[in-house]
Write an enzyme that holds these catalytic residues in place. Structure first.
Site: not given
Length: 268
Positions: A13, A42, A102, A132-133, A154, A182-183, A226
């Site tokens: 994402w 995305y 999604h 998801s969501n 997700q 997750p961060l 990245t």
């Protein structure tokens, strides 16, 4: 045989520079990542596909997931089929390991939308169905409609949004909860508790946060990265096992923040 996902996968994402995205996907696969997550919304499926094509990894060793979005395409039966085939074409593959709904917004209707997912499974174009969501009520509705087992859900999950109810649902019903962001969009990396535990374990705050996420049964994480250094660091979290005291200290963090919102989200 139902596959199990590795604890750390690759999220893409906002990795929307085509050259960088392709390069990071290729690097991740070369480092050992085997779960790659993207979405039509995305706008990077072609770049993800380029990265996969340039890496020396057999297709059957890669678990590739994407998502159908109610805004990008649609959620009617025929629209889902068209969007899934368009995603596969952009990705350069002839099947998807996992296809998600999604967001449960817009034209999403459980029976019609998920009926199209079932059709894709029957045709061999999609191996597993995900959402998801969602919230627990929507998950119950989806399970009531699906003949195929729900493979994954997700959702945003990190130390500031532990999603205990959804984790318990995943464990009770035997599917995988896939944690995005997750961060905590980088906020976890400067939290004093997480940084203190990282010092204790002589590792990075990113690894501590990811290890906390994946310490939950049935939960895996898909951090975005990245650079080679960050990709290596995130992947290293798979080997980090926090003790009960460290997990409890993170559990006790009082901050509660959700970073990803949109109109019509089920928690609003």
């Amino acid at each position: 045989m139902v596959p199990s996902l590795p604890p750390i996968g690759l999220g893409t994402w906002e990795n929307d520079d085509p050259a960088q995205c392709a390069r990071s996907v290729r690097t991740a696969l070369e480092l050992g990542y085997r779960h790659v997550d993207t979405a039509e919304h995305y706008g990077n499926e072609s770049a993800v596909g380029d990265g996969i094509a340039s890496a020396d990894v057999p297709r059957d060793e890669l678990f590739l997931a994407t998502k159908v979005h109610p805004i990008s395409g649609g959620m009617t039966h025929d629209e889902v089929l068209d969007e899934a085939e368009a995603s596969m074409e952009r990705l350069g593959v002839d099947y998807l390991d996992l296809l998600y709904v999604h967001w449960p917004v817009g034209e999403y209707e459980a029976e019609e939308t998920l009926g199209a997912f079932e059709h894709l499974v029957e045709e061999g174009l999609v191996r597993n169905v995900g959402v998801s969501n969602f919230d627990v009520d929507l998950l119950d509705e989806a399970r009531g409609v699906l003949e195929s087992p729900l493979f994954a859900h997700q959702v945003e999950m990190h130390p500031f949004l532990p999603q205990r109810e959804l984790v318990e649902d995943a464990q009770r019903h035997g599917y995988t909860l896939v944690a995005y962001s997750p961060l905590a969009r980088g906020a976890a990396l400067t939290n004093s508790v997480i940084c203190d535990i990282a010092d204790q374990y002589e590792t990075s705050p990113a690894q501590v946060s990811l290890a906390w996420v994946t310490s939950h049964e049935n939960v895996v994480a898909i951090p975005k990265a990245t650079s080679r250094a960050h990709l290596e660091d995130n992947l290293g979290a798979a080997a980090l096992e926090l003790d009960d005291e460290a997990i409890a200290r993170i559990d006790d963090i009082e901050r509660r923040t959700r970073f990803v919102e949109r109109d019509g989200a089920p928690w609003q």
